[in-house]
Write an enzyme that holds these catalytic residues in place. Structure first.
Site, PDB file in Angstrom:
ATOM      1  N   HIS A  91       0.825  -1.215   0.000  1.00 13.96           N
ATOM      2  CA  HIS A  91       0.000   0.000   0.000  1.00 13.96           C
ATOM      3  C   HIS A  91       0.855   1.259   0.000  1.00 13.96           C
ATOM      4  O   HIS A  91       0.504   2.265   0.632  1.00 13.96           O
ATOM      5  CB  HIS A  91      -0.970  -0.006   1.185  1.00 13.96           C
ATOM      6  N   HIS A 142      -7.282  -3.124 -10.168  1.00 17.89           N
ATOM      7  CA  HIS A 142      -7.607  -2.626  -8.831  1.00 17.89           C
ATOM      8  C   HIS A 142      -9.114  -2.419  -8.732  1.00 17.89           C
ATOM      9  O   HIS A 142      -9.732  -1.824  -9.613  1.00 17.89           O
ATOM     10  CB  HIS A 142      -6.876  -1.299  -8.614  1.00 17.89           C
TER      11      HIS A 142
END
Length: 379
Positions: free
Chosen positions: A188, A288
């Site tokens: 992340h 994503h």
């Protein structure tokens, strides 16, 4: 099929907000799209209102022309806010085109190259034991992949500690699920090169499917440094708004999996160009998708029509949220999204349900992490 209206909707979905756009036409047909810039939904909503005058009166079938008009029509190239607004409109236009022609969107993209799309969920758990137990339950439910994130201690993230804990979690998951289950870790964008390299090297024995976003995304040239020192597959791209931002990662072969976000990176029109570019470098797609029913459906259609598909992110099964607003969603079974024969994206939008008070937008901000010395770090 002339565009008569473009309507943005920022909706509360139970634990977060979602952003959708409905495009209406003079034929009575509509298309539905979704934007992906989480926690900036109202900025995207106003961007859609700003783009609306460019679209009303135009032929909805001219998806490429309208994309170019929206992206370049203000002289300054689109940033992430505008690109996310464009993405939502573009997805709605593809939905419209499929409905008008009576075919699923994947047929417009060249037809199916696979019969189903394998997905991965999000796996929670604070300790190695908890995350291993959750991974085993997901395996028993039929999932073929598990994904977990770089851990923090509440609001505190110290890179060295996070790396040590992540390695223990990875080992626990692999011991719990065996060799057949694929495991992904999402950093992340929380690490700098030294800690990212350390993490990638130490999880290598547990055979990660990929390590996602090991670095911040502002300077992709730093991936050269990491790629020189690691032997695990890398994935990146979820924060990119255009194909141009992908250029260095693709052309320099710095990633093995492309995390294009259809709802940020200009919709289906832009994402299919990125996908074709990746194919020439043998880079697989792993779109994503932390979002809602329209995003899941749009990803499904791109995945079905892309030969270089790897795995699809799916944090929640279709039908588990916004069921009144989207009474028809994609079909999911045994770890796979399944194709639809319905025209367009195969989802239905109930505008009246979207106006109910329980779905009203709720202002909020992203979670925040810091180091022990008080300095800000990426969430």
């Amino acid at each position: 099929m002339i565009i008569t209206d473009v309507k943005p909707f920022a909706l509360w979905g139970g634990n977060r907000n979602f952003f959708f756009v409905k495009v209406e036409t003079d034929t009575g047909e509509y298309g539905i799209g979704e934007g992906g810039l989480t926690w900036r939904e109202m900025a995207c909503l106003e961007a859609v209102n700003h783009l609306k005058p460019l679209l009303v009166g135009e032929d909805a079938g001219r998806t490429e022309h309208l994309w170019q008009l929206m992206f370049r029509g203000g002289f300054f190239p689109a940033d992430k806010v505008l690109s996310s607004a464009i993405a939502a409109i573009d997805i709605a236009l593809w939905d419209l085109k499929g409905k008008h022609l009576g075919v699923p969107v994947y047929e417009l993209l060249g037809g199916k190259v696979r019969d189903r799309v394998v997905c991965y969920p999000h796996t929670g758990g604070a300790t190695p034991q908890e995350i291993a137990e959750k991974s085993k339950r997901l395996q028993d439910e039929g999932w073929k992949f598990v994904r977990f994130g770089l851990p923090s201690a509440g609001e505190i993230l110290e890179p060295s500690e996070a790396v040590r804990t992540a390695v223990k979690q990875f080992e626990a998951i692999r011991n719990a699920v065996g060799e057949e289950m694929e495991i992904l870790i999402d950093v992340h964008t929380r690490l700098d090169p030294p800690d990212a390299i350390r993490l990638c090297r130490e999880v290598e024995p547990f055979r990660p499917y990929f390590v996602e976003d090991p670095l911040r995304s502002e300077n992709m040239h730093s991936f050269h440094q990491v790629a020189r020192h690691v032997a695990v597959p890398l994935a990146a791209g979820e924060q990119f708004a255009t194909k141009w931002e992908f250029r260095e990662l693709i052309e320099e072969d710095l990633i093995q999996y492309c995390r294009v976000d259809l709802c940020i990176c200009g919709g289906i029109t832009e994402a299919r160009k990125v996908a074709g570019w990746c194919e020439t470098h043998y880079i697989a797609l792993a779109p994503h998708n932390p979002l809602g029913p329209v995003s899941a459906a749009a990803c499904l259609h791109l995945d079905l029509a892309s030969s270089n598909f790897g795995v699809q992110e799916l944090p929640r099964a279709p039908g588990s949220l916004l069921r009144d607003v989207f009474p028809v969603q994609a079909t999911f079974e045994d770890g796979y999204l399944l194709p639809t024969e319905a025209p367009g994206l195969g989802v239905e939008f109930d505008e009246k349900a979207a106006s109910r008070p329980e779905y009203a937008y709720r202002a909020g901000q992203a979670p925040r992490l810091r180091r022990r010395d008080g300095s800000f770090t990426n969430w």
